[in-house]
Design a protein around this motif. Structure first.
Motif, mmCIF file in Angstrom:
data_model
loop_
_atom_site.group_PDB
_atom_site.id
_atom_site.type_symbol
_atom_site.label_atom_id
_atom_site.label_comp_id
_atom_site.label_asym_id
_atom_site.label_seq_id
_atom_site.Cartn_x
_atom_site.Cartn_y
_atom_site.Cartn_z
ATOM 1 N N LYS A 150 38.828 51.549 68.700
ATOM 2 C CA LYS A 150 39.582 51.536 67.442
ATOM 3 C C LYS A 150 38.593 51.663 66.285
ATOM 4 O O LYS A 150 37.426 51.308 66.410
ATOM 5 C CB LYS A 150 40.382 50.237 67.305
ATOM 6 N N GLN A 151 39.091 52.177 65.145
ATOM 7 C CA GLN A 151 38.219 52.345 63.992
ATOM 8 C C GLN A 151 39.022 52.231 62.703
ATOM 9 O O GLN A 151 40.135 52.737 62.608
ATOM 10 C CB GLN A 151 37.545 53.722 64.036
ATOM 11 N N LYS B 80 35.723 48.846 67.237
ATOM 12 C CA LYS B 80 35.850 47.898 68.348
ATOM 13 C C LYS B 80 36.817 48.486 69.363
ATOM 14 O O LYS B 80 37.932 48.876 69.010
ATOM 15 C CB LYS B 80 36.361 46.533 67.888
ATOM 16 N N PHE C 253 43.905 49.774 64.963
ATOM 17 C CA PHE C 253 43.932 48.342 64.682
ATOM 18 C C PHE C 253 45.325 47.921 64.230
ATOM 19 O O PHE C 253 45.965 48.597 63.434
ATOM 20 C CB PHE C 253 42.922 47.965 63.588
ATOM 21 N N VAL D 166 34.445 50.253 60.731
ATOM 22 C CA VAL D 166 34.443 49.113 61.643
ATOM 23 C C VAL D 166 35.009 49.603 62.973
ATOM 24 O O VAL D 166 36.112 50.163 63.019
ATOM 25 C CB VAL D 166 35.277 47.941 61.093
ATOM 26 N N GLU E 227 44.819 42.502 62.586
ATOM 27 C CA GLU E 227 43.387 42.759 62.794
ATOM 28 C C GLU E 227 42.768 43.342 61.522
ATOM 29 O O GLU E 227 41.657 42.954 61.127
ATOM 30 C CB GLU E 227 43.177 43.737 63.948
ATOM 31 N N ILE F 207 39.659 41.903 59.286
ATOM 32 C CA ILE F 207 38.503 42.756 58.977
ATOM 33 C C ILE F 207 38.307 42.848 57.470
ATOM 34 O O ILE F 207 37.169 42.793 56.976
ATOM 35 C CB ILE F 207 38.672 44.148 59.619
ATOM 36 N N ARG G 97 27.636 42.627 62.920
ATOM 37 C CA ARG G 97 28.425 42.488 64.152
ATOM 38 C C ARG G 97 29.188 41.177 64.017
ATOM 39 O O ARG G 97 28.613 40.142 63.669
ATOM 40 C CB ARG G 97 27.520 42.453 65.378
ATOM 41 N N HIS H 25 33.197 43.332 66.731
ATOM 42 C CA HIS H 25 33.362 44.435 65.790
ATOM 43 C C HIS H 25 31.986 44.878 65.296
ATOM 44 O O HIS H 25 31.113 44.043 65.063
ATOM 45 C CB HIS H 25 34.180 44.007 64.566
ATOM 46 N N ARG H 26 31.841 46.155 65.117
ATOM 47 C CA ARG H 26 30.588 46.716 64.605
ATOM 48 C C ARG H 26 30.869 47.366 63.250
ATOM 49 O O ARG H 26 31.650 48.305 63.145
ATOM 50 C CB ARG H 26 30.062 47.740 65.597
#
Length: 78
Positions: free
Chosen positions: A32-33, A29, A49, A27, A53, A57, A6, A10-11
């Motif tokens: 968004k992916q 958030k 994204f 990812v 961004e 990432i 994390r 963001h995950r």
């Protein structure tokens, strides 16, 4: 669907049912992916994204690339 990091909301995670694909990370958030191939650190798919961004990432993914690959191999048994 194990979360492996994390970062700033963001995950970073794997989907457990994606057996047979090359190592990658998703990812997420705010709806968004982005999907990133771990061997080449390239974008497989981006939904939502902005380019800046994605660049941030990718930098984080590069910093954790080895750990992400190890987590992938541990999870999928490679």
């Amino acid at each position: 669907m194990p979360t492996i990091l994390r970062w700033k909301g963001h995950r970073f995670l794997f989907y457990s049912k994606e057996i047979g694909e090359p190592p990658h990370v998703h990812v997420l958030k705010d709806g968004k992916q982005v999907k990133i191939w771990l061997a080449t650190l390239t974008i497989a798919r981006n939904v939502g994204f902005a380019p800046h961004e994605v660049n941030d990432i990718l930098k984080v993914t590069a910093q954790h690339q080895t750990a992400f690959l190890e987590a992938w191999n541990d999870h999928f048994g490679h």
